[in-house]
Design a protein around this motif. Structure first.
Motif, PDB file in Angstrom:
ATOM      1  N   ASP A 170     -16.791   0.629  11.249  1.00 18.00           N
ATOM      2  CA  ASP A 170     -17.290   1.255  12.474  1.00 18.00           C
ATOM      3  C   ASP A 170     -16.137   1.674  13.382  1.00 18.00           C
ATOM      4  N   GLN A 171     -15.133   0.815  13.512  1.00 15.03           N
ATOM      5  CA  GLN A 171     -13.978   1.134  14.356  1.00 15.03           C
ATOM      6  C   GLN A 171     -13.186   2.304  13.785  1.00 15.03           C
ATOM      7  N   GLU A 172     -13.000   2.323  12.478  1.00 16.38           N
ATOM      8  CA  GLU A 172     -12.241   3.412  11.852  1.00 16.38           C
ATOM      9  C   GLU A 172     -12.977   4.742  12.014  1.00 16.38           C
ATOM     10  N   GLY A 173     -14.284   4.723  11.853  1.00 20.49           N
ATOM     11  CA  GLY A 173     -15.067   5.942  12.047  1.00 20.49           C
ATOM     12  C   GLY A 173     -15.007   6.433  13.482  1.00 20.49           C
ATOM     13  N   ALA A 174     -15.081   5.508  14.429  1.00 17.07           N
ATOM     14  CA  ALA A 174     -15.002   5.874  15.846  1.00 17.07           C
ATOM     15  C   ALA A 174     -13.629   6.446  16.183  1.00 17.07           C
ATOM     16  N   ALA A 175     -12.573   5.866  15.624  1.00 14.26           N
ATOM     17  CA  ALA A 175     -11.221   6.372  15.867  1.00 14.26           C
ATOM     18  C   ALA A 175     -11.080   7.783  15.322  1.00 14.26           C
ATOM     19  N   ASP A 176     -11.608   8.032  14.142  1.00 14.70           N
ATOM     20  CA  ASP A 176     -11.554   9.366  13.543  1.00 14.70           C
ATOM     21  C   ASP A 176     -12.281  10.380  14.427  1.00 14.70           C
ATOM     22  N   LYS A 177     -13.465  10.020  14.900  1.00 17.58           N
ATOM     23  CA  LYS A 177     -14.240  10.922  15.761  1.00 17.58           C
ATOM     24  C   LYS A 177     -13.517  11.186  17.082  1.00 17.58           C
ATOM     25  N   LYS A 178     -12.899  10.161  17.641  1.00 20.38           N
ATOM     26  CA  LYS A 178     -12.170  10.312  18.901  1.00 20.38           C
ATOM     27  C   LYS A 178     -10.996  11.268  18.734  1.00 20.38           C
ATOM     28  N   LEU A 179     -10.268  11.118  17.638  1.00 21.73           N
ATOM     29  CA  LEU A 179      -9.143  12.013  17.371  1.00 21.73           C
ATOM     30  C   LEU A 179      -9.612  13.456  17.193  1.00 21.73           C
ATOM     31  N   ALA A 194     -12.155   5.107   3.387  1.00 22.21           N
ATOM     32  CA  ALA A 194     -12.404   5.011   1.945  1.00 22.21           C
ATOM     33  C   ALA A 194     -12.099   3.607   1.427  1.00 22.21           C
ATOM     34  N   GLY A 195     -10.980   3.041   1.857  1.00 19.81           N
ATOM     35  CA  GLY A 195     -10.588   1.706   1.394  1.00 19.81           C
ATOM     36  C   GLY A 195     -11.540   0.626   1.854  1.00 19.81           C
ATOM     37  N   TYR A 196     -11.909   0.661   3.127  1.00 24.04           N
ATOM     38  CA  TYR A 196     -12.826  -0.363   3.643  1.00 24.04           C
ATOM     39  C   TYR A 196     -14.231  -0.176   3.068  1.00 24.04           C
ATOM     40  N   GLY A 197     -14.635   1.064   2.858  1.00 22.25           N
ATOM     41  CA  GLY A 197     -15.949   1.307   2.254  1.00 22.25           C
ATOM     42  C   GLY A 197     -16.030   0.733   0.847  1.00 22.25           C
ATOM     43  N   CYS A 229       0.855  -1.184   0.000  1.00 20.50           N
ATOM     44  CA  CYS A 229       0.000   0.000   0.000  1.00 20.50           C
ATOM     45  C   CYS A 229       0.896   1.241   0.000  1.00 20.50           C
ATOM     46  N   ASP A 230       1.121   1.767  -1.192  1.00 19.99           N
ATOM     47  CA  ASP A 230       1.972   2.946  -1.325  1.00 19.99           C
ATOM     48  C   ASP A 230       1.349   4.182  -0.685  1.00 19.99           C
ATOM     49  N   ALA A 231       0.028   4.250  -0.675  1.00 20.27           N
ATOM     50  CA  ALA A 231      -0.638   5.394  -0.052  1.00 20.27           C
ATOM     51  C   ALA A 231      -0.347   5.437   1.446  1.00 20.27           C
ATOM     52  N   MET A 232      -0.455   4.293   2.116  1.00 16.35           N
ATOM     53  CA  MET A 232      -0.167   4.259   3.552  1.00 16.35           C
ATOM     54  C   MET A 232       1.309   4.544   3.795  1.00 16.35           C
ATOM     55  N   ALA A 281      -0.978  18.066  17.902  1.00 19.44           N
ATOM     56  CA  ALA A 281      -1.891  18.488  16.831  1.00 19.44           C
ATOM     57  C   ALA A 281      -1.435  17.915  15.488  1.00 19.44           C
ATOM     58  N   VAL A 282      -0.125  17.901  15.252  1.00 19.43           N
ATOM     59  CA  VAL A 282       0.431  17.315  14.029  1.00 19.43           C
ATOM     60  C   VAL A 282       0.107  15.823  13.962  1.00 19.43           C
ATOM     61  N   LEU A 283       0.291  15.146  15.080  1.00 19.61           N
ATOM     62  CA  LEU A 283       0.018  13.705  15.120  1.00 19.61           C
ATOM     63  C   LEU A 283      -1.458  13.413  14.847  1.00 19.61           C
ATOM     64  N   ILE A 284      -2.333  14.237  15.419  1.00 17.85           N
ATOM     65  CA  ILE A 284      -3.771  14.047  15.179  1.00 17.85           C
ATOM     66  C   ILE A 284      -4.104  14.275  13.709  1.00 17.85           C
ATOM     67  N   ALA A 285      -3.540  15.332  13.122  1.00 23.21           N
ATOM     68  CA  ALA A 285      -3.797  15.605  11.701  1.00 23.21           C
ATOM     69  C   ALA A 285      -3.355  14.422  10.844  1.00 23.21           C
ATOM     70  N   SER A 286      -2.181  13.892  11.149  1.00 23.15           N
ATOM     71  CA  SER A 286      -1.677  12.738  10.397  1.00 23.15           C
ATOM     72  C   SER A 286      -2.566  11.519  10.596  1.00 23.15           C
ATOM     73  N   ALA A 287      -2.965  11.276  11.837  1.00 23.54           N
ATOM     74  CA  ALA A 287      -3.812  10.121  12.135  1.00 23.54           C
ATOM     75  C   ALA A 287      -5.188  10.255  11.484  1.00 23.54           C
ATOM     76  N   ASN A 288      -5.737  11.468  11.457  1.00 25.12           N
ATOM     77  CA  ASN A 288      -7.020  11.672  10.784  1.00 25.12           C
ATOM     78  C   ASN A 288      -6.911  11.344   9.295  1.00 25.12           C
ATOM     79  N   ARG A 289      -5.809  11.740   8.677  1.00 25.80           N
ATOM     80  CA  ARG A 289      -5.609  11.413   7.258  1.00 25.80           C
ATOM     81  C   ARG A 289      -5.597   9.891   7.056  1.00 25.80           C
ATOM     82  N   VAL A 290      -4.901   9.198   7.948  1.00 22.28           N
ATOM     83  CA  VAL A 290      -4.844   7.742   7.868  1.00 22.28           C
ATOM     84  C   VAL A 290      -6.249   7.148   8.006  1.00 22.28           C
TER      85      VAL A 290
END
Length: 167
Positions: free
Chosen positions: A139-148, A113-116, A73-76, A98-107
């Motif tokens: 569901d887990q990925e969405g929850a992680a995004d919201k938590k971040l 998108a990939g799992y969808g 996965c070149d994107a990751m 804040a940088v780490l959160i921005a990066s994690a949100n992108r991930v």
């Protein structure tokens, strides 16, 4: 070679497997770079979830008689490289958090998108058990995004990590 939707689906599963494998390597580094204890906990919790997501992908691949390895996965790879770069260039504290959160949100958005997409293909192909497992991961990925995002912006107004980074 990808000649039909089934082959494309299997390719997507391998890509997601590679992404999760890379993330399992990257998350412990993010834990170490984070200064906020809630952020450290969020990354640690998501590391455990990610291991489970990788395991689900292994189960799906086994059900279809395919190996989960074989795709990079070149994107990751790019998302992890960017996170590492910005994490190294930013001094520790709220701004790095804040940088780490921005990066994690992108991930997380990439994974959503990939799992969808994979779930859509599984549904079209009639792989009902795959759909259930991919939906659990979504569901887990969405929850992680919201938590971040909640950590970044706080509960009310902007009393989260981003507010601390202003100081």
């Amino acid at each position: 070679m990808i000649e039909d939707l089934k082959a494309l689906y299997f390719d997507q599963l391998r890509d997601l497997y590679s992404a999760e494998t890379q993330l399992i390597e990257a998350l412990p580094k993010m834990v170490l770079k984070a200064s906020n204890s809630d952020l450290k906990d969020a990354f640690s919790d998501h590391l455990e979830e990610t291991r489970g997501q990788k395991s689900r992908l292994e189960e799906i691949c086994a059900r279809h008689g395919i190996a989960p390895e074989g795709e990079t996965c070149d994107a990751m790879k790019g998302l992890v490289k960017e996170a590492e770069k910005h994490g190294e260039e930013t001094p520790g504290g709220p701004v790095r958090d804040a940088v780490l959160i921005a990066s994690a949100n992108r991930v997380e958005h990439y994974e959503i998108a990939g799992y969808g997409t994979a779930k859509c293909y599984a549904d079209i192909l009639g792989f009902d058990e795959d759909v259930k497992q991919l939906d659990e991961t979504l569901d887990q990925e969405g929850a992680a995004d919201k938590k971040l995002t909640k950590l970044a912006t706080g509960k009310l107004l902007r009393d989260g990590i981003n507010e601390e980074a202003l100081a």
